[in-house]
Design a protein around this motif. Structure first.
Motif: not given
Lengths: 274, 274, 274, 274
Positions: A4-9, A11-12, A14-18, A76-78
């Motif tokens: 879950n944590q790795s998934q969160l990071s 996501k995080k 990806l959020h930073e990039i986008i 979709i990524l957004r």
């Protein structure tokens, strides 16, 4: 939990990039997106040129599909990378992203729908998102602030111009009449706007001496009143330059706009924070 | 006497509704009037469009009568509710109200009088009355003040522009002549105004090399002198902005240029003289 | 001697009436002269209109003679009333007065000389003399001062615009060519000026996509650089408004441009005259 | 060694004449060069005029050769007189000098190469070199500085205008369509630029009522937003003017805003701190 944590990071990141442009990956993403947007706009423009559109129908269609798929992935990524997808989907940019991606998919169902081009033109608005990264933001904020401050004045001015144009258009309709191209009041008002704003297409032009005299008055008027919005914006921008007044807020009475270098609040006499 | 009093208060209430905009009823009245004015203007414009005017003659006629009756009632109410009716009747707005209401009644007597449309266009001027309510007044007063202050200068400028146009028009008449469209001096002056104000219809355009050379000079001249009214108004508006800083001097430290309404010196915190 | 004195005083009075505008007689003279000038200009304009010029040849001819005789009398009176006639005769206004009066006399000798109309147009310049009387002088002096101060800058700007137009005109000549109306470089330069100054006659317009692209660049350029002369004049006029700096001269060191209300010279510390 | 020294001084003198404008010989050289440049530009322009180009082919050819030889000599002298020739050859002006001299020589080899005219137009850029001598430099530096400072803002503005034009052009393409001249989106964008910048050629003009309504909005928009670059440049130029008054405070009476370079306080006569 580790998963879950790795998934969160993930996501995080990806959020930073986008959504951000501070990291190298984020900047790269923005540059690629900018290129894709410009290419997609160029495609729409080229397709509309008859000689190109008919000759390269196949190539343009493929390129259009590539762009559409790319934009779909981005969309979709957004949605994935944000914590509250609904916030993005119904935001201004969210709607634009959706509306500028969907037309190509719709074209499968409704073949030959020419007017979907308008939706594709919305892609242009996506350009504004990219601009967040650069120093342009600060500059455009300056401008936007000056324009916002003079909004009411400019609105009064434009309203006044419109009324003047309706009155002058009505007069010209009576003076020139349908035989000289002033076929109706709306059309005469259109002519008055063309003239007052010093555009002067020449598709309609006064023929009678009286009409030409009134046109002369309108033109000189337009030449003089163009000074008004300019004056409004000039003084507003100049004001923002005048470093005499800053936006420091008094810690005691919250009064704003102090003279630069002020040590005490001019309203309550309390010492200002440095 | 009680009756008289109630009548007075009735008149007073009507006056409040019609002439003021502070009460909810007054605001509602203004909004209805604004809508009526815009509808009436739209009617005049639509009627002038040939295809609409001929197709919906009956409908437009009825709508026009409704508007006219409404305006008539308003006109009568305005006369009744004011203590000195003559003061309203012969005021600027009183005359406009009368002249913009009467055409439809006159059209019964003089059928087919096309030119009454001009009187109906006067309704547009009624719009200005409504604007009293909003914050626009303050803004437009600012503008009006700046324009009033620079009136003499702008007049000198326009007079100068006119003389330049007459001289240049006369020269072009001699250079180009009737065969290139410059059929008379007034027409050439009209062309010079069209060119100097950067409108440029193109209905008349110089054909000879010398004429095109002079036209180039006029255009560059016009491009440069448009700066003058702009400069005049800009500086005038800027001046009206500068009233934020006054030249009040602190009685303790003699610091000058305080924000308007400042109570304490921003330099030493001493109370300022009022 | 008494005769001589009375003659002198007669000359003096005439001088007062003609050259000054302080006395009622002087003001009356100026008003009559202004009317005569306007009438004379109107005559030249009307004569050029074909339908009027041919119909009222006789009337216009008589009116022209009346004006010419009036101007001749004025010219002679101006020479008589001044102590040094040669000073007037060879002054700017003296030459204009002479050149704008003589054409009608010459038309007896050289019949049908169309181009004398140009000389008659010089009458317009006489208008400027009348304007001495009004408050316009002060206003126009303000403007003239601001323009004079920014003369060098505006000249640099116009020179720059001209070079840009020549370069762009040459490029458009190569891009569009004679078949699209760009028949020669001078003509293309003329088009570039028409476009850059936002006049846009439309007598010549680019047809090729590349030409239209370059035209777009020129137009946006013109739209942006119109800001430059405006900015120059605006700031110059604004400066003249800033009452902070006056032209008081220090009695000790002759330094000029002191802050308003200055008591001591900022250069040598000497007390300023009040 | 004596020979070497005299050669050095000979080179030095030549350098002074060609590259500087302080000596009379240097000024004379600059004036001759300016005349030669203007003549050479006039030749290119005249040659392009069909009637002149065909009639005086021989004379223009000779004049062109004279100019070319003169420029060649100047180019060689510039290389000789400078200590590091490569520095000149690959400088901006060095390349322009070379490219504007070479076309005539190339025309021997490649006969009838029309497009070499573009290279010859580069001669115009040589004019800027001459301007180094005059006071224009200072003025244009002022302007250049103001423009440089507002570069980012103007760029943001032009970018914004371009996007608006693309959006409006796309809309007009859909509204008006190919039958009214809006044959493709690029062409419609071109029209939008023509309209927004108030140029208004009239080669393409909206025909449908909706198109004319949108055009009216564009024109009023263009009329309003022309205020923005003007405001930017105005305030920037005004700022450069304001350097006359600084915010120095008097050590004795604390009066602020002294004239630049003031030595004594204008309020109390006390010596100011440096």
């Amino acid at each position: 939990m580790a998963k879950n944590q790795s998934q969160l990071s993930w996501k995080k990141r990806l959020h930073e990039i986008i959504y951000e442009a501070d990291t190298p990956a984020g900047k790269l993403f923005d540059v690629i997106l900018l290129v894709a947007i410009i290419v997609s706009i160029a495609l729409v423009m080229l397709e509309s040129v008859d000689t190109i559109g008919k000759k390269y129908t196949y190539e343009l269609n493929i390129a259009e599909w590539v762009i559409t798929v790319l934009f779909s992935i981005e969309y979709i990524l957004r949605i994935i990378s944000i914590s509250k997808p609904s916030k993005y989907i119904f935001s201004f940019y969210g709607l634009i992203d959706f509306l500028s991606t969907i037309p190509k998919y719709l074209s499968i169902i409704f073949t030959g729908t020419h007017s979907l081009i308008a939706l594709r033109a919305l892609r242009l608005l996506r350009v504004f998102r990219i601009l967040k990264l650069a120093r342009f933001v600060q500059e455009s904020q300056h401008l936007a602030k000056a324009l916002k401050a003079s909004r009411a004045r400019i609105f009064v001015f434009l309203f006044f111009v419109l009324i003047v144009c309706i009155i002058l258009g009505s007069i010209m309709y009576l003076v020139e009449g349908a035989e000289n191209g002033f076929t109706s009041i709306p059309r005469s008002v259109y002519w008055a706007i063309v003239t007052l704003t010093t555009v002067g297409f020449g598709d309609i032009a006064p023929m009678t001496p009286l009409g030409q005299f009134i046109a002369s008055v309108i033109m000189i008027l337009g030449y003089a009143i163009i000074a008004i919005p300019t004056g409004i914006v000039s003084s507003e921008i100049a004001k923002s330059h005048e470093l005499n007044l800053n936006t420091q807020s008094c810690p005691s009475c919250a009064t704003e706009r102090h003279v630069d270098g002020a040590i005490f609040c001019h309203h309550c006499g309390h010492k200002l924070n440095e």
